[in-house]
Design an enzyme around this catalytic site. Structure first.
Site, short mmCIF file in Angstrom:
data_model
loop_
_atom_site.label_atom_id
_atom_site.label_comp_id
_atom_site.label_asym_id
_atom_site.label_seq_id
_atom_site.Cartn_x
_atom_site.Cartn_y
_atom_site.Cartn_z
N ARG A 1 -9.91 3.20 0.96
CA ARG A 1 -9.88 2.71 -0.13
C ARG A 1 -8.49 2.96 -1.10
O ARG A 1 -7.92 2.16 -1.61
CB ARG A 1 -11.01 2.82 -0.85
N CYS B 1 -5.46 0.57 -1.92
CA CYS B 1 -5.08 0.38 -3.60
C CYS B 1 -3.75 0.97 -3.83
O CYS B 1 -2.98 -0.07 -4.32
CB CYS B 1 -5.65 1.31 -4.45
#
Lengths: 282, 99
Positions: free
Chosen positions: A239, A243
């Site tokens: 993640r 991001c």
């Protein structure tokens, strides 16, 4: 003594008692956490602390309905089974993961990341798993998906409903790691000039294209997650790197010191939010 | 009319860009890499900078010097913006902290 004198004396005592606002250190971190959580409770006044671990599903009724339907057959179940089997399988030397963790590795997810006083660095659960493997003669796992996601899914599941309990010891190296994580979180970077806070503080709960942005408080509680966008399981590293890419910033390597410090900061900010992982996200 | 045509012709010649040489492209790439190294040191490499650097290297490999020069200049400009962003954020990030 006049009433005015008494009031002045009380006010002066109050000021002396309050003392200066700490700039750094354990007390400053605790003050950060208090302000951080107050911000999110102010913005989502109907949301109990426990709900923050459910991310977008806690703040958007439509998504919550879809999530409840999905959870009848959770897409992370295969990973959970695989992780449990792997966790219980002994290494070639006869030892197992249980030998590397407190309480045999059961119900410990909420205490990670931890500050390691021996090395002076932050150790995430994922890093601890690989260090365990290497200490027992096994090859380390890739960090973003696959078996690492399965193992952390199982370990998270054994910690469900246990609130994040991250400690920052009174050690300058631990405080420096916390401060570095805090700086990373609020610093704008990449071509889009975004910081983590741009989406997960300022715009938390709002829609960005097809996504509802999760509040930063409790944002790591559901990891690892099965993300429909990925079509597979992913760890916190996965993640963080995605991001970064979305901000048009070159991602760091998984378990880079900066990412570990960021995880430390975010997890400490989320103390009190129960672990909900493994989770699902759109 | 004749004077005007002469003037336009002269202007066209004076403003026409010269074809890039291998030395131009290599120098521009070296400059861009230097700035991008500085951005990397600040932990702030941008995705499009890396893409432009790759495109510049690919163009050099194909001896397309004009394209290489253009891509290297793009990378240089992006890397300079990344460095400036990091330098600004060195203090500005504190303004965003929840208090």
């Amino acid at each position: 003594m006049s009433l005015r004198s008494i009031l002045l004396a009380v006010a002066a005592l109050g000021l002396i008692g309050a003392g200066p606002v700490p700039q750094s250190g354990v007390a400053a971190a605790a003050a950060d956490q208090k302000a951080f959580q107050a911000y999110f409770h102010d913005h989502f006044p109907k949301l109990p602390t426990a709900e923050f671990g459910n991310g977008p599903y806690a703040v958007n009724a439509e998504m919550r309905k879809q999530w409840e339907d999905i959870m009848q057959f959770p897409p992370y179940d295969f990973a959970l089974d695989e992780g449990k089997t792997a966790f219980e399988t002994k290494f070639a030397n006869g030892k197992s993961y249980a030998d590397c963790f407190a309480d045999g590795g059961i119900g410990v997810r909420q205490t990670y990341p931890q500050f390691d006083a021996k090395t002076g660095e932050i150790v995430t659960l994922d890093l601890a798993i690989n260090r365990c493997r290497e200490a027992n003669g096994e090859k380390p796992l890739a960090y973003q998906t696959g078996m690492m996601a399965s193992l952390t899914a199982y370990m998270a599941e054994t910690s469900r409903d246990k609130p994040f309990d991250i400690t920052i010891p009174d050690d300058p190296r631990a405080i420096a790691a916390y401060e570095a994580g805090k700086k990373y979180f609020y610093t704008r970077r990449g071509q889009l000039n975004f910081s983590c806070a741009s989406c997960h503080v300022v715009a938390a709960g709002q829609r960005m294209r097809g996504d509802i942005l999760a509040p930063a408080m409790g944002i790591l509680a559901a990891f690892p997650i099965y993300r429909s966008d990925w079509g597979s399981m992913g760890t916190i590293d996965r993640r963080f790197t995605s991001c970064s890419s979305q901000m048009r910033s070159e991602p760091l390597k998984p378990q880079d010191v900066a990412y570990r410090n960021l995880e430390y900061f975010l997890s400490y900010m989320s103390n009190g939010v129960p672990i909900t992982g493994p989770g699902t996200r759109p | 009319m004749k004077r005007l045509l002469i003037l336009v012709t002269l202007l066209a010649f004076s403003t026409a860009s010269h074809a890039a040489t291998p030395a131009d492209a290599q120098a521009a790439l070296a400059n861009a890499v230097k700035v991008e190294t500085q951005a990397a040191g600040l932990g702030n490499r941008w995705v499009p900078t890396e893409a432009a650097l790759k495109a510049a290297r690919d163009a050099i490999a194909k001896q397309n010097w004009d394209e290489a020069l253009a891509q290297a200049k793009t990378a240089d400009a992006l890397a300079q913006r990344a460095v400036a962003q990091s330098q600004e954020q060195e203090t500005l990030w504190r303004d965003a902290v929840i208090r």
